[in-house]
Design an enzyme around this catalytic site. Sequence first.
Site, PDB file in Angstrom:
ATOM      1  N   HIS A 378       0.794  -1.228  -0.157  1.00  0.00           N
ATOM      2  CA  HIS A 378       0.046   0.130   0.166  1.00  0.00           C
ATOM      3  C   HIS A 378       0.925   1.219   0.079  1.00  0.00           C
ATOM      4  O   HIS A 378       0.227   2.305   0.084  1.00  0.00           O
ATOM      5  CB  HIS A 378      -0.710   0.029   1.043  1.00  0.00           C
ATOM      6  CG  HIS A 378      -2.068  -0.726   1.067  1.00  0.00           C
ATOM      7  ND1 HIS A 378      -3.319  -0.546   0.643  1.00  0.00           N
ATOM      8  CD2 HIS A 378      -2.353  -2.131   1.478  1.00  0.00           C
ATOM      9  CE1 HIS A 378      -4.280  -1.495   0.501  1.00  0.00           C
ATOM     10  NE2 HIS A 378      -3.567  -2.422   1.233  1.00  0.00           N
ATOM     11  N   LYS A 568      -8.776  13.380   4.679  1.00  0.00           N
ATOM     12  CA  LYS A 568      -8.142  12.385   4.770  1.00  0.00           C
ATOM     13  C   LYS A 568      -7.103  12.424   5.634  1.00  0.00           C
ATOM     14  O   LYS A 568      -6.841  13.131   6.472  1.00  0.00           O
ATOM     15  CB  LYS A 568      -7.298  12.135   3.425  1.00  0.00           C
ATOM     16  CG  LYS A 568      -6.449  13.165   2.852  1.00  0.00           C
ATOM     17  CD  LYS A 568      -6.006  12.702   1.461  1.00  0.00           C
ATOM     18  CE  LYS A 568      -7.022  12.633   0.223  1.00  0.00           C
ATOM     19  NZ  LYS A 568      -7.040  11.549  -0.092  1.00  0.00           N
ATOM     20  N   ARG A 569      -6.474  11.272   6.115  1.00  0.00           N
ATOM     21  CA  ARG A 569      -4.975  11.358   7.250  1.00  0.00           C
ATOM     22  C   ARG A 569      -4.374  12.536   6.913  1.00  0.00           C
ATOM     23  O   ARG A 569      -3.803  12.764   5.664  1.00  0.00           O
ATOM     24  CB  ARG A 569      -4.472   9.953   7.101  1.00  0.00           C
ATOM     25  CG  ARG A 569      -3.415   9.808   8.054  1.00  0.00           C
ATOM     26  CD  ARG A 569      -2.956   8.314   8.037  1.00  0.00           C
ATOM     27  NE  ARG A 569      -2.565   7.720   6.767  1.00  0.00           N
ATOM     28  CZ  ARG A 569      -1.516   7.668   6.331  1.00  0.00           C
ATOM     29  NH1 ARG A 569      -0.547   8.154   6.974  1.00  0.00           N
ATOM     30  NH2 ARG A 569      -1.466   7.398   5.074  1.00  0.00           N
ATOM     31  N   LYS A 574       0.116  13.904   1.570  1.00  0.00           N
ATOM     32  CA  LYS A 574      -1.204  14.287   0.914  1.00  0.00           C
ATOM     33  C   LYS A 574      -1.318  15.546   1.034  1.00  0.00           C
ATOM     34  O   LYS A 574      -2.288  16.078   0.491  1.00  0.00           O
ATOM     35  CB  LYS A 574      -2.114  13.410   2.364  1.00  0.00           C
ATOM     36  CG  LYS A 574      -2.170  12.146   2.071  1.00  0.00           C
ATOM     37  CD  LYS A 574      -3.089  11.444   3.037  1.00  0.00           C
ATOM     38  CE  LYS A 574      -3.042   9.908   3.116  1.00  0.00           C
ATOM     39  NZ  LYS A 574      -3.281   9.249   2.013  1.00  0.00           N
ATOM     40  N   THR A 676      -9.039   5.956  -2.054  1.00  0.00           N
ATOM     41  CA  THR A 676     -10.393   5.393  -2.319  1.00  0.00           C
ATOM     42  C   THR A 676     -11.251   6.675  -2.288  1.00  0.00           C
ATOM     43  O   THR A 676     -12.579   6.562  -2.642  1.00  0.00           O
ATOM     44  CB  THR A 676     -10.620   4.229  -1.567  1.00  0.00           C
ATOM     45  OG1 THR A 676     -10.455   4.452  -0.467  1.00  0.00           O
ATOM     46  CG2 THR A 676     -10.072   2.858  -2.041  1.00  0.00           C
ATOM     47  N   LYS A 680     -15.017   7.867  -3.897  1.00  0.00           N
ATOM     48  CA  LYS A 680     -16.278   7.812  -3.298  1.00  0.00           C
ATOM     49  C   LYS A 680     -16.814   9.362  -3.582  1.00  0.00           C
ATOM     50  O   LYS A 680     -17.778   9.784  -3.708  1.00  0.00           O
ATOM     51  CB  LYS A 680     -16.009   8.086  -1.589  1.00  0.00           C
ATOM     52  CG  LYS A 680     -15.672   6.617  -1.257  1.00  0.00           C
ATOM     53  CD  LYS A 680     -14.951   6.837   0.130  1.00  0.00           C
ATOM     54  CE  LYS A 680     -14.281   5.486   0.503  1.00  0.00           C
ATOM     55  NZ  LYS A 680     -13.152   5.559   1.730  1.00  0.00           N
TER      56      LYS A 680
END
Length: 833
Positions: A378, A568-569, A574, A676, A680
Amino acid sequence: MQNKLYSAEAALAVADDTAKLPEATGDARSFRDLILAKLTYAVGKDPIVARDHDWLRAVSLALRDHIVDRWMATTRGVYRMGGKRVYYLSLEFLIGRLLKDGLNNLSLLNTAREALASVGVDLDMIAEMEPDAALGNGGLGRLAACFMESMATVGVAAYGYGIRYENGLFRQNIVDGWQTESPENWLQNGNPWEFPRREVAYEVGFGGAVEATDGWDGSAVHSWKPAETILAVAHDTPAVGWRGNRVNTLRLWSARSLDPISLDAFNAGDHIGALADRTKVESISRVLYPADSTPAGQELRLRQEYFFTSSSLQDIVRRHLQQHRDIKTLPTKAAIQLNDTHPAIAVAEMMRILIDIHSLSWADAFAITRETVSYTNHTLLPEALETWPVPLIERLLPRHMQIIYAINARVLTEARGSGASDAMISAVSIIDETHGRRVRMGNLAFVGSHKVNGVSALHSDLMKETVFRDLNALFPGRITNKTNGITPRRWLMTANPGLTTLLRETIGDAYLDDAEKLKALNPFAKDSSFQEHFAAVKHANKARLAKMIQQTVGLRVDPSAMFDVHIKRIHEYKRQLLNILETIALYNAIRAHPERDWAPRVKIFAGKAAASYTSAKYIIKLINDVAKVVNSDPAVRNLLKVVFMPNYNVSLAEVIIPAADLSEQISTAGLEASGTGNMKFGLNGALTIGTLDGANVEMKEHVGDDNIFIFGLKANEVEDRKRAGRNPSDNIAASPILHEVLDSVESGVFSPTDRERHRGTVQSLRSSDWFFVTDDFDAYGAMQRNVDALWADKAAWREKAILNVARMGWFSSDRTIREYADEIWGVPTLSVE
């Protein structure tokens, strides 16, 4: 009276003859009666005095009865067929709330709503009281939950294995803009969905020594004598597939002490010390991801990983032998999937079980292990590929360290025999010798698996070129791709009932069983009437979120503004930092040019930073500092609002995602394995602004270049700049806007009570900028202005949003699971009509 002993086969035969599966689509009156019975006899409350939480438990137990009927029928069928099972090992299962999800999958949602309304109870209101199962952190755990639901939906017989965390990760609170952590005690009022299995308990050992004796043929026989033994006790939760045709099992392990109390110590007056061993043991299943910044934290993390892996493998082998007798047939009856490196110790544990307990030869044991196990990677971040100090494993798992050394010796011999260079030998070794001897769990999982998959096309290609380049050369063809997916039942039907209804009225029900049939929506993208209905659904979802924002953080936002969402985290790769810096630039531009026709925006952030991740916590604080300034400045005239929603979880995502207009997927290219959340958002009609990273690449291919906002450096360009030795200061000097933004942050414009607060964040960008924020800043800002321009054209925006919905069917986790089943696990699936 003579006692009768029945075999499992006889019991199944009797059950098959007598059990009849009731129809889940019962009438509201019958379901009401079942709820009232549960309220009276299971909850122990008279309807006259029942509170909301009593009704929640009663309806949950009523639904559970329907689920259990199908669960038992599924289990009987699996035993009767004797086919191959899939075992999915994951340290996280972010399953969220289960009531509405279960009602939806059994077609009982409207029935339950009507049944409860007849006794004056609002289903939606009591459903909001259900706690989120705090069994995961982010995408990894949510993916595992989607896969469990999809395996049941497409007919794969499966068990999920994980840990029953009593407190999960943590509850995130925002105090004066800072993240603080408190326990997420999601089990404090019980869990109606789980079934304790006291009879399913396994001993798991730690420490001690390994004894070697001579076997009958003169070979060494090893016996591990652990110094400490604890008990893993199973708790089962049914995982319901669409339409309830199959219900699989999520089995979670709780750690229990064999001796819960030392009576000698207690009677001697040491009342606290008498419980010390119990406390140490139960800490294993107490909290998800304990901070590993200390040696004690590292040890607890490793104990967690081995605890759930060992108990799961013992359970798998026990089940196999109970039904199929011969351990050598394990690969034909079991497929074990390792979700990331957390369960990678399974390779060594399976070898120990096969060699030390079942007396197989090394060659046979390794062949069985490799044929049974497969591994999902991952991450491309080297630091995220787990490694453990050799001395730690030697102390906690001495036999496993011997096995790892033996596996490594054979791998290195094979590599040397193929003509590998010293550099390649070092790269493929399971033991990293560069910074103290450490075990590379990613390498262990790779060599012990028959297939290793990435989770997007770009990610799988980059695996071959980066983290597993040399292992890929040594074992060509082992790496394959399985692009992630999401379950449309949770992320469309349950999360967005308004859009679900509109789609059913427009294109019929076929897409409910096959998400790719959403393509039937394509012709309606330009239809003005449909656009109006689509926009009305979106506005209603935004109004709901606006109400939640006001209730949660006390900020009033306009549902007619663009909802620009980054949830998100919190992690530097990110790039929430890139987003908030561009937000500052927008804020400055609005104040400097109030005459322009700005697109009103609400910037919505949410996500948790790891408790010990200081840089990420400062990013959260910067977002909140900027929000405080922007939201109180009348000069922006409500054209810009900034919101940070605390305690991000599945339930919060289910409210935010259907309300989003713009989805932020802006990771540094080459670092996001898949994502993901992007799927969504697209499924719910949000447009994506993002880099060509992870599954964004495939989303762009499916939705079309004109229906996604792509900016920034590509993965190969990022690598080229790394090799060239870039200087972030040059990027800053070349961008007057970025220069102004960083100066304002560094000088304390957004932190007037502590002007030094964000100096470290800015200095890091000036000196290193590991995640290319300064490189992509101008391109990101320019693309945001393109977003503004499109927002001004409502018809064009709606057309693109509708096309995103229509073209997201391929990203269903059903498709992903079918690919796993066919190409990795070797198990059949139900056909799609």
